[in-house]
Structures are given as structure tokens and as C-alpha cells.
Scaffold this active site. Structure first.
Site, short mmCIF file in Angstrom:
data_model
loop_
_atom_site.label_atom_id
_atom_site.label_comp_id
_atom_site.label_asym_id
_atom_site.label_seq_id
_atom_site.Cartn_x
_atom_site.Cartn_y
_atom_site.Cartn_z
N VAL A 123 -11.25 -10.55 68.29
CA VAL A 123 -11.29 -11.92 67.78
C VAL A 123 -11.91 -12.71 68.94
CG1 VAL A 123 -9.93 -13.90 67.00
CG2 VAL A 123 -9.27 -11.58 66.30
N PRO A 124 -13.20 -13.03 68.82
CA PRO A 124 -14.00 -13.43 69.99
C PRO A 124 -13.77 -14.85 70.52
CG PRO A 124 -15.34 -13.51 68.03
CD PRO A 124 -14.01 -12.96 67.60
N CYS A 125 -12.60 -15.07 71.10
CA CYS A 125 -12.29 -16.38 71.67
C CYS A 125 -13.17 -16.68 72.89
CB CYS A 125 -10.81 -16.47 72.02
SG CYS A 125 -10.20 -15.15 73.08
N HIS A 126 -13.77 -15.66 73.49
CA HIS A 126 -14.66 -15.87 74.64
C HIS A 126 -15.93 -16.62 74.25
CE1 HIS A 126 -16.07 -12.10 72.85
NE2 HIS A 126 -17.26 -12.36 73.39
N ARG A 127 -16.24 -16.68 72.96
CA ARG A 127 -17.45 -17.35 72.48
C ARG A 127 -17.25 -18.85 72.27
NH1 ARG A 127 -18.52 -12.54 68.20
NH2 ARG A 127 -19.03 -10.95 69.75
#
Length: 164
Positions: A123-127
Site C-alpha cells: 500500500v504505497p504510502c511512500h508515494r
């Protein structure tokens, strides 16, 4: 503790990803400097997660296809669902997420939910970055966020976003 709860660790170029799952769902994937103990049996979901993470770090996978079941409030789950729609190689801002999920006034709540994401990377929270393009908080550490954004081609290898 859940009756059927399994753990394992995956060593990445930027530290361990410690994973936890039930028989059918991935429930946690978090960066750490140390490895979790690995349970003797590994359900198919953990085996598939390791394969897909290996492909991601090898540069051959851009999207994950795993059954997820993160624990959180309804609001947090709504934010995490939205984060899952951010494509590989793209970023968005906390304000943009707030506008879509529940309105601009919720920007702090969006940041808090992003920080509580129990299935990072997948779940790409880094984006999610600051409205001014700066890197802002990342539970796994800003240096990991920067590495991931470079890995996805968002940042050039020599480029660094402002940290403050």
C-alpha cells in the site's frame, strides 16, 4: 493473538520487511533494521508476498496483487484504499489525498492515517509527498522513502527532495 498467525522477514536493499499474515490475508508489512522470527509454516499469501517483493526490488514488478486485510479504523482503511490506487512511478500530495478522501480540512488526519499504514510499500504510502514536492514523514524513515522514489524513477539517482 490470532490462532492462525504467521510471520516472516524479507531482506531488501534498504533493510528488512517484516511480514505478518493469516491463512489467507497479508495483515502487515513494515520496514525494520531487524528481522522477525519466522513461523515454521508459511501460508501461500506470505510465499506470494515474498515472490512479489523480490520482483519489485528486482525492477520487474510495478503492482502488487495480494489479498490484504489491514487493521484500522474505517477512515484509515478509506485512506489506504486510495493510496493503493497511486500508480508506480507517480506521486500525489497529502492535500490531494485529503481532497479526494474527505476534504481539505482532513489533511492532518490523512497524514496520520498514512503514517499508520500497516502494509507499507504494497500500500504505497511512500508515494505521498508534500504539496511543495518535499519529502515528508515516512514511518520507515525518510531515507527509505527517498530510495523507493528513486527505485520507481520518480527521483533521479542524484536528485534529492528537500527534507525541510
Amino acid at each position: 493473538m490470532l490462532a492462525d498467525f504467521y510471520t516472516c522477514s524479507f531482506l531488501t536493499p534498504i533493510g528488512y520487511l517484516n511480514l505478518a499474515a493469516t491463512d489467507k490475508h497479508l495483515i502487515s508489512c513494515l520496514f525494520s533494521d531487524i528481522a522477525y522470527p519466522t513461523t515454521p509454516e508459511q501460508p501461500a499469501v506470505l510465499q506470494q508476498a515474498i515472490i512479489q517483493l523480490d520482483e519489485y526490488f528486482a525492477g520487474t514488478r510495478q503492482q502488487f496483487d495480494l489479498p490484504l486485510q489491514p487493521e484500522g479504523t474505517d477512515f484509515q482503511k478509506k485512506v489506504w484504499d486510495y493510496l493503493s490506487s497511486i500508480p508506480f512511478g507517480k506521486t500525489t500530495s497529502y492535500m490531494a489525498v485529503a481532497r479526494v478522501v474527505s476534504g481539505e480540512k482532513a489533511i492532518r488526519a490523512i497524514g496520520a492515517a498514512n503514517g499508520k499504514n500497516p502494509i507499507c510499500l504494497i500500500v504505497p504510502c511512500h508515494r505521498v509527498i508534500g504539496s511543495d514536492g518535499s519529502l515528508t514523514g515516512y514511518a520507515g524513515g525518510l531515507w527509505r522513502k527517498e530510495w523507493l522514489l528513486k527505485h520507481e524513477g520518480i527521483l533521479k539517482p542524484t536528485q534529492q527532495l528537500a527534507l525541510f
